[in-house]
Design a protein around this motif. Structure first.
Motif, PDB file in Angstrom:
ATOM      1  N   VAL A 119       0.748  -1.149   0.059  1.00 47.66           N
ATOM      2  CA  VAL A 119      -0.127  -0.009   0.249  1.00 47.66           C
ATOM      3  C   VAL A 119       0.745   1.360   0.000  1.00 47.66           C
ATOM      4  CG1 VAL A 119      -1.735   1.330   1.163  1.00 47.66           C
ATOM      5  CG2 VAL A 119      -1.703  -1.215   1.350  1.00 47.66           C
ATOM      6  N   ALA A 120       0.659   2.245  -0.933  1.00 44.00           N
ATOM      7  CA  ALA A 120       1.443   3.259  -1.042  1.00 44.00           C
ATOM      8  C   ALA A 120       1.144   4.316  -0.109  1.00 44.00           C
ATOM      9  CB  ALA A 120       1.468   3.827  -2.758  1.00 44.00           C
ATOM     10  N   GLY A 121      -0.198   4.414   0.554  1.00 43.50           N
ATOM     11  CA  GLY A 121      -0.637   5.270   1.153  1.00 43.50           C
ATOM     12  C   GLY A 121      -2.144   5.339   1.237  1.00 43.50           C
ATOM     13  N   ASN A 122      -2.462   6.220   2.291  1.00 37.29           N
ATOM     14  CA  ASN A 122      -4.169   6.745   2.348  1.00 37.29           C
ATOM     15  C   ASN A 122      -4.532   7.584   1.522  1.00 37.29           C
ATOM     16  OD1 ASN A 122      -3.162   8.003   4.364  1.00 37.29           O
ATOM     17  ND2 ASN A 122      -4.123   6.958   6.079  1.00 37.29           N
ATOM     18  N   PHE A 123      -5.638   8.306   2.029  1.00 32.74           N
ATOM     19  CA  PHE A 123      -6.278   9.237   1.008  1.00 32.74           C
ATOM     20  C   PHE A 123      -5.513  10.434   0.797  1.00 32.74           C
ATOM     21  CE2 PHE A 123      -9.199  13.002   0.985  1.00 32.74           C
ATOM     22  CZ  PHE A 123      -9.766  12.921  -0.123  1.00 32.74           C
ATOM     23  N   LEU A 124      -4.974  10.971   1.730  1.00 36.81           N
ATOM     24  CA  LEU A 124      -4.294  12.423   1.785  1.00 36.81           C
ATOM     25  C   LEU A 124      -2.701  12.246   1.170  1.00 36.81           C
ATOM     26  CD1 LEU A 124      -5.430  14.658   4.549  1.00 36.81           C
ATOM     27  CD2 LEU A 124      -5.514  14.951   2.320  1.00 36.81           C
ATOM     28  N   GLN A 125      -2.553  10.657   0.625  1.00 37.62           N
ATOM     29  CA  GLN A 125      -1.098  10.705   0.042  1.00 37.62           C
ATOM     30  C   GLN A 125      -1.305  10.701  -1.383  1.00 37.62           C
ATOM     31  OE1 GLN A 125      -0.214   7.567   3.233  1.00 37.62           O
ATOM     32  NE2 GLN A 125       2.092   8.427   2.974  1.00 37.62           N
ATOM     33  N   GLN A 126      -2.714  10.654  -1.907  1.00 39.04           N
ATOM     34  CA  GLN A 126      -2.742  10.550  -3.600  1.00 39.04           C
ATOM     35  C   GLN A 126      -1.804  11.530  -4.251  1.00 39.04           C
ATOM     36  OE1 GLN A 126      -6.703  11.209  -4.889  1.00 39.04           O
ATOM     37  NE2 GLN A 126      -7.267  11.104  -2.842  1.00 39.04           N
ATOM     38  N   GLU A 127      -1.936  12.720  -3.841  1.00 42.69           N
ATOM     39  CA  GLU A 127      -1.097  13.691  -4.592  1.00 42.69           C
ATOM     40  C   GLU A 127       0.389  13.507  -4.231  1.00 42.69           C
ATOM     41  OE1 GLU A 127      -3.592  17.781  -4.579  1.00 42.69           O
ATOM     42  OE2 GLU A 127      -3.874  16.690  -2.593  1.00 42.69           O
ATOM     43  N   LEU A 128       0.632  13.374  -3.075  1.00 47.95           N
ATOM     44  CA  LEU A 128       2.046  13.007  -2.574  1.00 47.95           C
ATOM     45  C   LEU A 128       2.632  11.841  -3.474  1.00 47.95           C
ATOM     46  CD1 LEU A 128       1.651  13.307   1.362  1.00 47.95           C
ATOM     47  CD2 LEU A 128       1.917  15.102  -0.447  1.00 47.95           C
ATOM     48  N   ALA A 129       1.899  10.895  -4.058  1.00 52.00           N
ATOM     49  CA  ALA A 129       2.587   9.740  -4.391  1.00 52.00           C
ATOM     50  C   ALA A 129       3.013  10.341  -6.015  1.00 52.00           C
ATOM     51  CB  ALA A 129       1.306   8.429  -4.697  1.00 52.00           C
ATOM     52  N   ILE A 130       1.877  11.004  -6.610  1.00 47.09           N
ATOM     53  CA  ILE A 130       2.549  11.704  -7.873  1.00 47.09           C
ATOM     54  C   ILE A 130       3.673  12.599  -7.557  1.00 47.09           C
ATOM     55  CG2 ILE A 130       1.703  13.083  -9.763  1.00 47.09           C
ATOM     56  CD1 ILE A 130      -1.094  11.758  -9.602  1.00 47.09           C
ATOM     57  N   MET A 131       3.839  12.914  -6.656  1.00 45.15           N
ATOM     58  CA  MET A 131       5.126  14.143  -6.653  1.00 45.15           C
ATOM     59  C   MET A 131       6.102  13.418  -6.347  1.00 45.15           C
ATOM     60  SD  MET A 131       5.159  17.245  -6.257  1.00 45.15           S
ATOM     61  CE  MET A 131       6.894  18.059  -5.815  1.00 45.15           C
ATOM     62  N   THR A 132       6.271  12.050  -6.116  1.00 43.40           N
ATOM     63  CA  THR A 132       7.525  11.336  -5.927  1.00 43.40           C
ATOM     64  C   THR A 132       8.188  11.307  -7.409  1.00 43.40           C
ATOM     65  OG1 THR A 132       6.404   9.286  -6.505  1.00 43.40           O
ATOM     66  CG2 THR A 132       6.786   9.703  -4.118  1.00 43.40           C
ATOM     67  N   GLY A 133       7.353  11.446  -8.386  1.00 46.34           N
ATOM     68  CA  GLY A 133       7.900  11.659  -9.913  1.00 46.34           C
ATOM     69  C   GLY A 133       8.388  10.187 -10.411  1.00 46.34           C
ATOM     70  N   VAL A 134       7.993   9.120  -9.843  1.00 46.69           N
ATOM     71  CA  VAL A 134       8.157   7.749 -10.211  1.00 46.69           C
ATOM     72  C   VAL A 134       7.103   6.832 -10.331  1.00 46.69           C
ATOM     73  CG1 VAL A 134      10.659   7.833  -9.055  1.00 46.69           C
ATOM     74  CG2 VAL A 134       8.590   6.642  -7.866  1.00 46.69           C
ATOM     75  N   VAL A 135       6.045   7.638 -10.700  1.00 49.00           N
ATOM     76  CA  VAL A 135       4.697   6.778 -10.726  1.00 49.00           C
ATOM     77  C   VAL A 135       4.373   6.767 -12.270  1.00 49.00           C
ATOM     78  CG1 VAL A 135       2.457   6.498 -10.058  1.00 49.00           C
ATOM     79  CG2 VAL A 135       3.779   7.059  -8.266  1.00 49.00           C
ATOM     80  N   GLU A 136       4.418   5.763 -13.035  1.00 47.42           N
ATOM     81  CA  GLU A 136       4.333   5.732 -14.340  1.00 47.42           C
ATOM     82  C   GLU A 136       2.880   5.748 -14.620  1.00 47.42           C
ATOM     83  OE1 GLU A 136       7.163   3.870 -13.438  1.00 47.42           O
ATOM     84  OE2 GLU A 136       7.924   5.734 -14.495  1.00 47.42           O
TER      85      GLU A 136
END
Lengths: 648, 182
Positions: free
Chosen positions: A310-327
């Motif tokens: 699990v990459a994270g919960n609700f408030l981490q959805q934008e943060l996940a994209i911000m990592t720059g490694v999500v295809e």
């Protein structure tokens, strides 16, 4: 605002700082830009239902006391509240309907990409739904069960089969006497919309009553169907190890994140993402593999069944994209921020919407149809692989990760407690009766920027387990607990009171049990029913020493969940108050009077530790009422007494 | 004079957010969820009055030559310095209502407990903490502004200048000979 004031999660803090440095806005920034939020809306006294309005009632009694039609604050707030329940029940139940259609397809069509994975559960559920299982094959049973379940959504007469098959009889009687036994699922939702139309119901209690009925149609109907079918179709969960938090992303691999709520597509993605041809394709592009992870309840669905991180919960959805490694971030329905569209335009990340119900500007739409599941899943994975080459820079993945055990259900908990050969809830009931475990609490729900991210969940859960209360958790709350290490078996020794610690260590379970996604709150209802059926703790759920909470709730679904727990007899506490405080009588009814009608009630408390103690107080009062807090009198048995003992 | 609250009527949506924010700022707790059950209930010092389809938020103008100061028999109303807002001293006020009689805007009222007169105090406590008055902060469209009257006048002059130039340019472009050529 400093990152520590926004989130208590280190990985999230790191990404929040990066977003601030890069001038990217996120949900916390947008929340601050909305402040101060409208007082009329917060208090529930704004009515937009007809064109004579919009009307609003002055909460401090200075302005008009009624809208143009004469609706007062009580009527307006009650209507708004039950419309939220309609939204929440609709979301859960429509999810249930979709998996029911997939189930029917799997039952009827041999070439379909889905198949019945749990035949034992199919037979159990079919029997509960009154379908004969003796001597019949899986396909026949599945076909009948899918038809019966699908008809539950819109049948013209009668009440829900599951509302009579799952809850304790005493609970069913309470509903019957109060007049809230749910009929067909869609009907209850439609009736809310009718009753709250201009010029229909005005009596606030009678309006709330329909909200209760619809919420029961959700918890014991739509959500329950979603859970049961998902288990049958995708396999019943079994305890499984998992990794959690943004650190599960891997800079060297093709990262695909699934986000949303429904398991239908994501389960297939799990199956195809490790196909040798696709992995080879990824390696040809310079990646070391394909790394699948999840956010929100889609994550919980595939975590419970396959151990996908699990990459994270609700408030981490934008943060996940911000990592720059999500295809690719592949989304289905619910809790998907429209902000993802514009945010992804700053990165190579492709947000892909897949449901005809959910399109977002800035996202690519690849519509998913169950009859072409594998094909679509491969198309999406290929797209992610192709996008790997477009990644700019090294990206920035926070290091923080944690591990834990998930995958508990109302069925497999039998085995953990009683062992494989005498599976039973008896040890749980006994340990509650003897006081090692004081009781149980469901801590569930969302994230909300109004609370420090995850802090509400964690502070509450830690306080509860410290006081020997076993915690079951779902949704984004469960992910928060996982990230904080509360789902590791060794968490028992670290955080629990002596009683709970002893039980956890003996049985080998963590003190916080992950029981699934937000539709899987129905599992908690089933567990409660099983505990009642096991005996020794009263006849009804309302007698059990249990409580529920949603310390960071934000969605309409949470209102429906809260209401079905209250209507099932559970004391339920939430942080942000329901938007009803502008209606004095309605507020008093929900937090006091409703208990007389249904055995459960609402409470609002923003301080998570204080809220935990309100739950503990409630649990102790239930223990007192059951008489299990009194030290049992020691009795000396003579032979006569022994002969009189009944053999069980 | 110090800054004052000005209203851009074109921007007011009559949402009454300022009324709630004002009442809340003058409540005992300052927290909406608690203020709702306070006794006496919090009172707003600003009111959005309807004028046809439009709404106009009105509160004390803190007049330079304030009639309420002149009329007050107990000298409860006054200014600490010529720069400061017009304030009512609750200890001196006897609730005689003379100030209501002379106020041209009707923005002074009797408090709920019928003891003193109340009106906008320009959120003097908040301003000391460098924050804006509650109504200004709450206004979602920026219709309420806390500004210096010189800045306000200057802003209006700039707007008038822009409009004048636009109209001159428009007239030059649409000269009859231009039209003929087009």
């Amino acid at each position: 605002m400093a990152p520590e004031k926004r989130s208590s999660d280190e990985a999230a803090q790191e990404m929040i700082s990066q977003m601030a440095d890069a001038g990217q806005e996120n949900a916390w920034d947008r929340f601050e830009a909305q402040l101060p939020q409208c007082g009329f809306g917060k208090l529930g006294v704004c009515c937009r239902i007809c064109a004579m309005g919009p009307c609003r009632i002055s909460p401090f009694g200075e302005g008009p006391k009624a809208g143009v039609c004469g609706a007062d604050a009580e009527t307006i707030a009650a209507r708004n509240l039950v419309r939220m329940i309609a939204g929440g029940a609709a979301a859960h139940s429509d999810h249930g309907r979709d998996v029911a259609h997939t189930f029917k397809m799997a039952a009827e069509n041999d070439t379909c990409d889905y198949m019945i994975k749990d035949e034992l559960k199919l037979r159990e559920v079919a029997a509960r739904y009154g379908i004969s299982v003796e001597g019949r094959n899986t396909k026949e049973i599945a076909a009948d069960l899918s038809d019966v379940m699908l008809s539950e959504f819109g049948k013209p007469d009668g009440t829900l089969i599951s509302a009579a098959a799952y809850p304790p009889p005493a609970r069913q009687k309470v509903w019957e006497e109060f007049g809230v036994t749910p009929r067909s699922i869609d009907r209850e939702i439609v009736e809310i919309m009718h009753r709250t139309h201009m010029g229909v119901g005005a009596d606030y209690k009678n309006i709330v009553k329909q909200g209760i009925r619809a919420s029961l149609a959700d918890g014991w109907g739509g959500s329950l169907i979603a859970t049961e079918i998902s288990d049958i179709l995708f396999g019943s969960p079994w305890p499984i190890r998992f990794g959690v938090n943004l650190g599960v992303l891997d800079a060297k691999q093709v990262n695909i994140i699934v986000h949303g709520h429904e398991p239908a597509l994501s389960d297939i993605i799990v199956a195809v993402s490790q196909e040798p041809e696709l992995v080879k394709m990824a390696e040809d592009k310079g990646a070391t593999g394909i790394n699948l992870s999840g956010i929100c309840c889609t994550a919980n669905e595939i975590l419970m069944r396959h151990g996908i991180p699990v990459a994270g919960n609700f408030l981490q959805q934008e943060l996940a994209i911000m990592t720059g490694v999500v295809e690719v971030m592949l989304v289905d329905v619910q809790c998907i921020m429209p902000a993802l569209g514009s945010l992804s335009s700053c990165f190579h990340t492709k947000v892909i919407t897949t449901s005809p119900k959910c399109k977002i500007e800035g996202a690519e739409h690849i519509e998913f149809h169950e009859d072409r599941a594998m094909e679509t899943a491969r198309e999406i994975v290929t797209l992610a692989i192709d996008n790997f080459a477009n990644r700019k820079g090294k990206g920035a993945i926070p290091k923080a990760t944690e591990r834990g055990i998930a995958g508990f259900t109302s069925e497999n908990i039998f085995h953990h407690l009683g062992g494989r050969f005498r599976a039973s809830y008896r040890p749980l009931n006994d340990n509650i009766i003897n006081g090692r475990i004081r009781g149980a609490a469901g801590v569930v729900g969302c994230n909300n920027p109004k609370q420090v991210h995850d802090y509400g969940h964690l502070a509450m859960i830690k306080e509860l387990i410290k006081n020997d209360i076993l915690v079951v958790s779902t949704g984004c709350s469960a992910i928060a607990a996982g990230k904080a290490g509360l789902m590791r078996p060794d968490a028992a020794a670290k955080y629990c009171g002596p009683g709970l610690c002893e039980v956890c260590e003996t049985v080998g379970i963590p003190p916080v049990l992950h029981v699934g996604s937000c539709v899987d709150n129905s599992r908690i209802l089933t567990i409660l029913s099983n505990v009642v059926a096991e005996g020794g703790l009263g006849e009804d759920i309302s007698e059990l020493p249990v409580a529920g909470a949603a310390p960071e709730w934000m969605s309409e679904k949470a209102v429906s969940i809260g209401m079905y727990f209250v209507a099932s007899g559970v004391f339920t506490i939430i942080a942000e108050p329901l938007p009803v405080l502008g209606a004095e009588n309605l507020t008093r009814y929900l937090t006091e009077g409703i208990e007389k009608d249904l055995g459960g009630k609402w409470a609002f408390e923003k301080d998570p530790a204080k809220a935990a103690h309100m739950m503990i107080e409630h649990i102790e009062s239930k223990r007192d009422a059951l008489g299990i807090n009194k030290a049992a009198e020691r009795k000396l048995y003579d032979m006569e007494d022994r002969r009189a003992l009944a053999v069980e | 004079m110090a800054k004052a609250i000005f209203v851009d009527i074109d921007k007011c949506l009559a949402c009454k957010g300022c009324e709630i924010a004002c009442a809340l700022a003058h409540s005992q707790s300052g927290i909406l969820e608690e203020a709702i059950s306070e006794h006496p209930k919090p009172q707003s010092r600003i009111a959005v009055e309807a004028a046809g389809e439009l709404g106009v938020p009105l509160q004390c103008r803190h007049c330079e030559d304030a009639p309420c100061i002149t009329v007050c028999p107990t000298k409860a109303i006054g200014r600490n310095t010529p720069e400061s807002p017009v304030l009512i001293d609750n200890d001196l006020c006897i609730g005689c209502r003379f100030c209501i009689a002379v106020c041209p805007f009707g923005v002074i009222e009797l408090s709920r407990d019928n003891k003193v007169m109340i009106k906008c105090d320009l959120c003097i406590k908040r301003i000391k903490k460098q924050s804006k008055p509650a109504c200004v902060e709450a206004c979602p469209t920026g219709a309420l502004m806390l500004i210096d009257e010189h800045d306000w006048a200057a802003g209006k002059r700039r707007k008038a200048a822009r409009e004048l130039i636009e109209s001159v340019l428009y007239n030059t472009k649409t000269k009859p000979e231009d039209n003929a050529r087009a």
